[in-house]
Design an enzyme around this catalytic site. Sequence first.
Site, PDB file in Angstrom:
ATOM      1  N   GLY A   9      19.630 -18.599 -10.975  1.00  0.00           N
ATOM      2  CA  GLY A   9      20.338 -19.204 -12.092  1.00  0.00           C
ATOM      3  C   GLY A   9      19.411 -20.190 -12.765  1.00  0.00           C
ATOM      4  O   GLY A   9      18.228 -19.882 -12.996  1.00  0.00           O
ATOM      5  N   CYS A  84      24.303 -10.707   2.309  1.00  0.00           N
ATOM      6  CA  CYS A  84      23.594  -9.639   1.583  1.00  0.00           C
ATOM      7  C   CYS A  84      22.111  -9.615   1.918  1.00  0.00           C
ATOM      8  O   CYS A  84      21.464  -8.562   1.835  1.00  0.00           O
ATOM      9  CB  CYS A  84      23.776  -9.824   0.076  1.00  0.00           C
ATOM     10  SG  CYS A  84      25.462  -9.560  -0.510  1.00  0.00           S
ATOM     11  N   ASN A 100      23.099 -28.032  -4.260  1.00  0.00           N
ATOM     12  CA  ASN A 100      23.966 -29.198  -4.178  1.00  0.00           C
ATOM     13  C   ASN A 100      24.966 -29.002  -3.046  1.00  0.00           C
ATOM     14  O   ASN A 100      25.194 -27.881  -2.591  1.00  0.00           O
ATOM     15  CB  ASN A 100      24.735 -29.389  -5.491  1.00  0.00           C
ATOM     16  CG  ASN A 100      23.843 -29.884  -6.610  1.00  0.00           C
ATOM     17  OD1 ASN A 100      22.898 -30.626  -6.385  1.00  0.00           O
ATOM     18  ND2 ASN A 100      24.145 -29.459  -7.828  1.00  0.00           N
ATOM     19  N   LYS A 180      22.426 -37.413  -1.618  1.00  0.00           N
ATOM     20  CA  LYS A 180      22.618 -36.750  -2.909  1.00  0.00           C
ATOM     21  C   LYS A 180      24.061 -36.296  -3.084  1.00  0.00           C
ATOM     22  O   LYS A 180      24.634 -36.406  -4.167  1.00  0.00           O
ATOM     23  CB  LYS A 180      21.675 -35.564  -3.061  1.00  0.00           C
ATOM     24  CG  LYS A 180      21.728 -34.993  -4.486  1.00  0.00           C
ATOM     25  CD  LYS A 180      20.838 -33.796  -4.704  1.00  0.00           C
ATOM     26  CE  LYS A 180      20.940 -33.346  -6.168  1.00  0.00           C
ATOM     27  NZ  LYS A 180      20.305 -32.046  -6.404  1.00  0.00           N
ATOM     28  N   ASN A 184      26.500 -37.336  -6.044  1.00  0.00           N
ATOM     29  CA  ASN A 184      27.160 -36.302  -6.855  1.00  0.00           C
ATOM     30  C   ASN A 184      28.679 -36.402  -6.784  1.00  0.00           C
ATOM     31  O   ASN A 184      29.375 -36.053  -7.747  1.00  0.00           O
ATOM     32  CB  ASN A 184      26.721 -34.910  -6.388  1.00  0.00           C
ATOM     33  CG  ASN A 184      25.324 -34.550  -6.849  1.00  0.00           C
ATOM     34  OD1 ASN A 184      24.756 -35.203  -7.720  1.00  0.00           O
ATOM     35  ND2 ASN A 184      24.757 -33.510  -6.258  1.00  0.00           N
ATOM     36  N   ASN A 198      26.021 -38.623 -18.381  1.00  0.00           N
ATOM     37  CA  ASN A 198      25.871 -39.548 -17.258  1.00  0.00           C
ATOM     38  C   ASN A 198      25.670 -40.993 -17.708  1.00  0.00           C
ATOM     39  O   ASN A 198      26.131 -41.934 -17.056  1.00  0.00           O
ATOM     40  CB  ASN A 198      24.700 -39.118 -16.377  1.00  0.00           C
ATOM     41  CG  ASN A 198      24.956 -37.800 -15.678  1.00  0.00           C
ATOM     42  OD1 ASN A 198      26.075 -37.290 -15.682  1.00  0.00           O
ATOM     43  ND2 ASN A 198      23.930 -37.234 -15.075  1.00  0.00           N
ATOM     44  N   TYR A 248      24.608 -33.888 -19.377  1.00  0.00           N
ATOM     45  CA  TYR A 248      25.959 -33.526 -18.959  1.00  0.00           C
ATOM     46  C   TYR A 248      25.809 -32.881 -17.579  1.00  0.00           C
ATOM     47  O   TYR A 248      25.013 -31.954 -17.419  1.00  0.00           O
ATOM     48  CB  TYR A 248      26.593 -32.527 -19.922  1.00  0.00           C
ATOM     49  CG  TYR A 248      26.973 -33.110 -21.266  1.00  0.00           C
ATOM     50  CD1 TYR A 248      28.089 -33.940 -21.388  1.00  0.00           C
ATOM     51  CD2 TYR A 248      26.232 -32.827 -22.408  1.00  0.00           C
ATOM     52  CE1 TYR A 248      28.454 -34.473 -22.621  1.00  0.00           C
ATOM     53  CE2 TYR A 248      26.584 -33.363 -23.640  1.00  0.00           C
ATOM     54  CZ  TYR A 248      27.700 -34.182 -23.742  1.00  0.00           C
ATOM     55  OH  TYR A 248      28.048 -34.723 -24.959  1.00  0.00           O
TER      56      TYR A 248
END
Length: 299
Positions: A9, A84, A100, A180, A184, A198, A248
């Site tokens: 991604g 997979c 994350n 983290k 978050n 932010n 964002y």
Amino acid sequence: MKIYILGAGSIGSLFGALLTRIGEDVTLIGRKEHVDAINNRGLRVVGAEEFTVYSRAVTEVPPEPPDLIILATKSYSTAHALKCARESIGKNTWILSIQNGLGNEEEALKYTKNVLGGITTNGAALEKWGVVRWTGKGVTIIGNYPKGRGEFAENVVALLKKAGLEAEISDNIIGWKWAKAIVNSAINPIGTIMEVKNGIILGNDYLLTLAMEVVKEGCQVATQLGIEFDTHPMELLLETLKRTRENYNSMLQDVRRGKTTEIDFINGKIIEYGEKMGLKTPLNFALWSLVKAKESQTK
């Protein structure tokens, strides 16, 4: 080094592009539209740097075991992605999670002992199929999971540095993963609920106070679990808000696209661990509930 990017991604594509640029044997594994665009036109990076590479891109995990699998899927896809890839995880294959949330490395440990944990503060967004925007440079920290370092981890850090990333090794990567996640757990849901960058959280006393209280709550859970921090999450909160003031957050981007968020693996995990130890986490529960409600309205 033979490297598979499992979950090409935004951040996975960025890492894959940077490693391809220095001549590493990289295979990107992602969605068909993205894969087709890369195979037809190459993978384009824009933003902090601009270049195009021609990586191998596929939709299914190749059967040949690589040296390294960089796990970059959303946390809710980790279990399925590893299932997979199970035939491709050789005895000498290492898995590095740069995701994350909490719990991804534990999933990887079901398949191999060769697991590295990682965090990255680099910002990336998939602008369109075949094009990733590097929205902000940051630091990447990795280490043997849950603690320690080794020769392979050192080699990966050296490789990331060669690729143009600021990278460090840590003996306490589980502490960084928790730090983290706690940060978050404050920034992402608040920014998502308020639909703001932010920097607005940093500049608004009400939102900043709320964020700091959420961090305190997460730290209480982590402390009860015996987690130690190299950098305190409160310091990391303020540093992250300053460095990413124009961003964002990814959770808000997911909501706007009608996609599932990672709230279950951030605030949800803090709630889960808190419940196991008899600790109440009302702020995390409130934010989790509001994001789940917002998420359900966009589907």
